[in-house]
Design a protein around this motif. Sequence first.
Motif, short mmCIF file in Angstrom:
data_model
loop_
_atom_site.label_atom_id
_atom_site.label_comp_id
_atom_site.label_asym_id
_atom_site.label_seq_id
_atom_site.Cartn_x
_atom_site.Cartn_y
_atom_site.Cartn_z
N UNK A 111 0.89 -15.80 -16.89
CA UNK A 111 0.28 -16.00 -15.92
C UNK A 111 -0.57 -17.28 -15.09
N UNK A 112 0.14 -18.20 -15.79
CA UNK A 112 0.31 -19.78 -15.27
C UNK A 112 -1.37 -20.58 -16.29
N UNK A 113 -2.04 -19.68 -17.19
CA UNK A 113 -3.11 -20.20 -17.41
C UNK A 113 -3.06 -21.05 -18.09
N UNK A 114 -1.62 -21.39 -19.25
CA UNK A 114 -1.82 -22.77 -19.08
C UNK A 114 -1.06 -23.63 -18.94
N UNK A 115 -0.54 -23.52 -17.25
CA UNK A 115 0.01 -24.57 -16.81
C UNK A 115 -0.97 -25.15 -16.41
N UNK A 116 -2.41 -23.94 -15.45
CA UNK A 116 -3.70 -24.59 -15.11
C UNK A 116 -4.31 -26.01 -16.37
N UNK A 117 -4.25 -25.98 -17.29
CA UNK A 117 -4.70 -26.60 -17.89
C UNK A 117 -4.31 -27.74 -18.76
N UNK A 118 -2.44 -27.79 -18.54
CA UNK A 118 -1.66 -29.23 -18.35
C UNK A 118 -1.32 -29.49 -17.19
N UNK A 119 -2.57 -29.16 -16.54
CA UNK A 119 -2.74 -30.08 -15.01
C UNK A 119 -3.85 -30.61 -14.97
N UNK A 120 -4.73 -30.61 -15.69
CA UNK A 120 -6.43 -30.30 -16.07
C UNK A 120 -6.39 -31.93 -17.06
N UNK A 121 -5.12 -31.30 -17.95
CA UNK A 121 -4.98 -32.69 -18.99
C UNK A 121 -4.20 -33.64 -18.72
N UNK A 122 -2.67 -33.39 -17.73
CA UNK A 122 -2.48 -34.69 -16.48
C UNK A 122 -0.92 -34.43 -17.34
N UNK A 123 -0.08 -33.49 -18.15
CA UNK A 123 1.23 -33.50 -17.68
C UNK A 123 1.60 -33.03 -17.43
N UNK A 124 1.03 -31.81 -16.09
CA UNK A 124 1.31 -31.90 -14.91
C UNK A 124 1.04 -32.36 -13.54
N UNK A 125 1.63 -32.68 -12.49
CA UNK A 125 0.93 -32.68 -11.54
C UNK A 125 0.86 -31.64 -10.19
#
Lengths: 380, 336
Positions: free
Chosen positions: A59-73
Amino acid sequence: MASGARNDGRFEPWKAPGAEPYIRIDRVTKKFGDFMAVNDVSLKIYKKELFCLLGGSGCGKTTLLRMLAGFEEPTAGKIFIDGVDMAGIPPYERPVNMMFQSYALFPHMTVEQNVAFGLHQDKVPKSEIRQRVTEMLDMVKLGQFGKRKPHQLSGGQRQRVALARALVKRPKLLLLDEPLGALDKKLREHTQFELVNLQEQLGVTFVVVTHDQEEAMTLSTRIGVMNAGEIVQVGTPSEIYEYPNSKFVAEFIGSVNMFEGRLIEDEPGHVRIHCPDLDGNVYVDHGVSSPPGAVVFAAVRPEKIVLSRDKPASADNMAHGIVKEIAYMGDMSTYLVRLDSGKMARVTQPNTWRHADDRITWEEPVYLNWHPSSPVVVSE
Amino acid sequence: MTGRAESPTSQRLSTGVQLILRVLHHFAPHRWTHARLLKWGVTGRTLVIAVPYLWLLLFFLVPFIIVLKIAFSETQIAMPPYQPLVHWVGDKAVNLTLNFGNFLFLLEDNLYWKAFLNSLKVAGISTFFCLLIGYPMAYAIARADSTKRNVLLMMVILPFWTSFLLRVYAWIGILKNNGLINNFLLWTGVIDQPIVMLQTDFAIYVGIVYSYLPFMILPLYSNLEKMDLTLLEAAQDLGCGPFKAFMKITLPLSMPGILAGSMLVFIPAVGEFVIPTLLGGPESLMIGKVLWTEFFNNRDWPVASAVAIALLIFLVVPIVYFQRVQARETGGGVHR
């Protein structure tokens, strides 16, 4: 539910006018090739909140978290943490720490070295490192295990090492990816409360990703329910449970009976819905914002339905059926009732009495009824 | 064959074969052997393991004992060119003469020491360069996406399809005075005299590094490929830049791969004979070449055998050490 107790303290910064959010996610979109992982999400998370991102897998929840951490832009949109635009800032320069789902403990280092790792990167003086590591390990009750390697620990101990390693740097924001996912049920319940206590004690803002709605309900101050890359509802656990804003949220959180119907009476004070599956109409004692004649769903939670052998007084909010299955769960029992229309309804009743010889049993004809305040009217 | 192992296979066999097996099972000699084998602790499993062990016994241990025997004997001009160790004295007494002279000779003549040390030096430097070139290659392959990865791995293994000897010969064509490199440099005018590369130590290094590079890359690759990449994210999350994360996480965790690759290059490189003979100069002193000269040119089988035994002993030490380290690493649970 723990969340109830938390809300009694009236920690509701999202309601305060003019409060500055700690994290501001501003129309963030993330695409992987053609796949839209996160779609135009905007969120405000406040200091000292324990915010859960809840949703099914993908659902994209982990992607959102990884964007907060900086692993994804983000592909589009902006993320502000403490007022600073995070665009282009690498993970190792963000005031954020993350606890990974797999814990990601360094296998070649001892527990102490794992916990001290982040402090060494910050060039903290040696004596202070030793003191803070000891303090942190005591806090997560691992003082005895400092010299062990991660593979010599149990799952629950590893989880606490991961937590200690993330917290020892005293981050303003801690991101937790399925923090309790790898623990068994008993340990999970225990750790939930520990996590909440630790969070309140340290005053750190937590953002937790989970697919477990029970976990989200217990932990969070607020929940953001995600589906297909979008945030579908944000609210406190009880808001999400009692006032779901869509069929998806109502069905995703807890179990629910959905009765499809048509609005036949629409007043500011009440509505009446004609449901072909039920014997009577559904009468709701609050107004809804749908045009008359629209197809809507009346969602009734199983625990809000009462089973009886006698015909209820009101002609509304009732149905007749036959008990098909009973699941005895100790504290309560779940009844599956086949209504006369053929639709299956789920009802839970608390087992208040130990000896109930005249309990409703299999193949018994029963009446279902509920209070007019119980149904939630949602649209597709 | 045990009864347990028999049942699943027999289901797939034709009825005729099944019948034969069933008859055989009740056949007295078969039952007798089966029972006797079981009594000795021989089961299907031990038989499967016994085959490779038998192979090693026959083709490694027996030849090794023969070489050991020759190493302790004395030279004589005869066929075979050494004296037997064991004489029958009279009817009953056996006279065993062990000649340690061959080993003492290795210590006396500093040729052997020098050759051995030089071999260690060449092997060590070659291993270092293999690691220097191989690590980035293995890293790049392990981090490439899966479709590219197989192609890249294939390219590493591809040279094995050609004979090792041919590949070393090809380097002669590249390195010699009127070879590929010199001709090209002369043509571009960078040099006006050909650079002497063939028959130098440089050529030996090139040959060994080229030939043994895959043995460095493959174990490193399999190690790096298994690594959990979230560990690097965790390191970054805790404040490590990418380079520091590599030094603190990837490098220590790839140590077993580095050791395995280094051993696979170093050990055969010490005893390497073909490459120094073909690419090196006549004065290049390596133990493999010395051994060859003793055996074929001097026909001194006992000294050649002593050299072989000494080499083996010196190489067994790092192998045992390596296995110790590996046992510790796997016991230490590098991969959860």
